[in-house]
Motif scaffolding. Structure first.
Motif, PDB file in Angstrom:
ATOM      1  N   LYS A 192       0.792  -1.163  -0.020  1.00  0.00           N
ATOM      2  CA  LYS A 192      -0.088  -0.038  -0.112  1.00  0.00           C
ATOM      3  C   LYS A 192       0.869   1.356   0.019  1.00  0.00           C
ATOM      4  CE  LYS A 192      -2.603   0.697   3.737  1.00  0.00           C
ATOM      5  NZ  LYS A 192      -3.565   0.819   4.472  1.00  0.00           N
ATOM      6  N   ILE A 193       0.591   2.121  -0.877  1.00  0.00           N
ATOM      7  CA  ILE A 193       1.309   3.539  -0.910  1.00  0.00           C
ATOM      8  C   ILE A 193       0.163   4.701  -0.733  1.00  0.00           C
ATOM      9  CG2 ILE A 193       2.999   2.638  -2.518  1.00  0.00           C
ATOM     10  CD1 ILE A 193       1.639   3.805  -4.885  1.00  0.00           C
ATOM     11  N   GLY A 194      -0.955   4.359  -0.694  1.00  0.00           N
ATOM     12  CA  GLY A 194      -1.945   5.534  -0.028  1.00  0.00           C
ATOM     13  C   GLY A 194      -3.234   4.913   0.140  1.00  0.00           C
ATOM     14  N   GLU A 235       2.946  -7.025 -10.083  1.00  0.00           N
ATOM     15  CA  GLU A 235       3.493  -7.672 -11.356  1.00  0.00           C
ATOM     16  C   GLU A 235       4.551  -6.513 -11.946  1.00  0.00           C
ATOM     17  OE1 GLU A 235       0.501  -9.421 -13.349  1.00  0.00           O
ATOM     18  OE2 GLU A 235       0.286 -10.899 -11.955  1.00  0.00           O
ATOM     19  N   ASP A 236       4.543  -5.305 -11.546  1.00  0.00           N
ATOM     20  CA  ASP A 236       5.097  -4.283 -12.331  1.00  0.00           C
ATOM     21  C   ASP A 236       5.267  -3.015 -11.284  1.00  0.00           C
ATOM     22  OD1 ASP A 236       6.018  -2.266 -13.705  1.00  0.00           O
ATOM     23  OD2 ASP A 236       4.495  -2.608 -15.419  1.00  0.00           O
ATOM     24  N   CYS A 280       0.738   1.146 -10.386  1.00  0.00           N
ATOM     25  CA  CYS A 280      -0.087   1.135  -9.070  1.00  0.00           C
ATOM     26  C   CYS A 280      -1.462   0.561  -9.425  1.00  0.00           C
ATOM     27  CB  CYS A 280       0.128   2.453  -8.135  1.00  0.00           C
ATOM     28  SG  CYS A 280      -0.621   3.796  -8.873  1.00  0.00           S
ATOM     29  N   ILE A 281      -2.296   0.206  -8.530  1.00  0.00           N
ATOM     30  CA  ILE A 281      -3.681  -0.360  -8.472  1.00  0.00           C
ATOM     31  C   ILE A 281      -4.463   0.380  -7.538  1.00  0.00           C
ATOM     32  CG2 ILE A 281      -5.360  -2.280  -8.768  1.00  0.00           C
ATOM     33  CD1 ILE A 281      -2.866  -4.020  -9.410  1.00  0.00           C
ATOM     34  N   LYS A 282      -5.655   1.101  -7.874  1.00  0.00           N
ATOM     35  CA  LYS A 282      -6.505   1.527  -7.037  1.00  0.00           C
ATOM     36  C   LYS A 282      -7.607   0.660  -6.970  1.00  0.00           C
ATOM     37  CE  LYS A 282      -5.919   6.588  -7.981  1.00  0.00           C
ATOM     38  NZ  LYS A 282      -6.707   7.817  -8.687  1.00  0.00           N
ATOM     39  N   LYS A 325       0.275   4.542 -14.066  1.00  0.00           N
ATOM     40  CA  LYS A 325       1.432   4.746 -13.804  1.00  0.00           C
ATOM     41  C   LYS A 325       1.938   5.317 -12.344  1.00  0.00           C
ATOM     42  CE  LYS A 325       5.599   6.680 -15.825  1.00  0.00           C
ATOM     43  NZ  LYS A 325       6.272   6.528 -17.051  1.00  0.00           N
ATOM     44  N   ARG A 326       2.855   4.598 -11.552  1.00  0.00           N
ATOM     45  CA  ARG A 326       3.486   5.099 -10.309  1.00  0.00           C
ATOM     46  C   ARG A 326       3.974   6.550 -10.509  1.00  0.00           C
ATOM     47  NH1 ARG A 326       7.251   1.737  -6.947  1.00  0.00           N
ATOM     48  NH2 ARG A 326       7.109   3.655  -5.290  1.00  0.00           N
TER      49      ARG A 326
END
Length: 189
Positions: A11-13, A25-26, A30-32, A82-83
């Motif tokens: 988790k980044i946010g 996988e990348d 990132c995924i929301k 994209k992160r």
């Protein structure tokens, strides 16, 4: 169909309804996803519709996180972006924190906000919900760039979202009306 397993350690946010994790996988993405057990306003549905409409209009994602589409996860449908990281790979920081920490001066901040406003108006991109944590300051090799990472489009899925997505003059009118409230988040001393 293979589902991506969401690992909360990545988790980044997190907001009130969704969290953002590094794509397992990348790491450049990132995924929301929705937070389990929380009542949702369909933010992923709203954002997917709005960002897909921007992609159809060939809007350059220079000041917003690049949107790749949807993915199935073990927590439902997720949105892939994209992160936002600096040129050296470190995570970009919140714009308000960069101002507080005097990483940029007030003149630079004003210039970056003017640039963002021009971009939003030129491409008719509406920020419906702009909190301080939704704009990052990205360090590039040639300077700084503001990136909007959340809050685009309408707050609800309905007629206003359809108008903002498809009628540029309407979106521009709403951007002009909202801009003073956005600026209030970044009052510089």
């Amino acid at each position: 169909m293979v589902q991506i397993q969401i690992d909360e350690k990545l988790k980044i946010g997190q907001g009130n309804e969704r969290m953002c994790v590094i794509h397992p996988e990348d790491a450049a993405k990132c995924i929301k996803v929705n937070i389990p057990g929380v009542i949702h306003r369909s933010q992923n549905k709203i954002e997917n519709y709005y960002l897909s409409s921007l992609k159809r209009r060939s809007v350059p994602f220079t000041h917003i996180a690049k949107f790749y589409g949807t993915v199935e996860t073990d927590q439902g449908q997720g949105l892939v972006f994209k992160r936002i990281v600096d040129f050296d790979g470190t995570p970009s920081i919140r714009f308000d924190k960069a101002i507080e920490q005097q990483i940029i001066c007030s003149q630079q901040a004003k210039s970056l906000l003017d640039e963002l406003n021009q971009y939003l108006l030129e491409h008719a991109i509406y920020i419906g919900d702009c909190n301080k944590d939704q704009i990052l300051l990205q360090r590039t090799e040639s300077g700084y760039l503001l990136k909007v990472i959340d809050g685009l489009g309408s707050r609800n899925y309905g007629w206003k979202l359809m108008l903002l997505s498809n009628i540029k003059w309407y979106a521009r009118k709403k951007i002009k009306a909202k801009w003073p409230r956005i600026l209030q988040n970044y009052v510089m001393q």
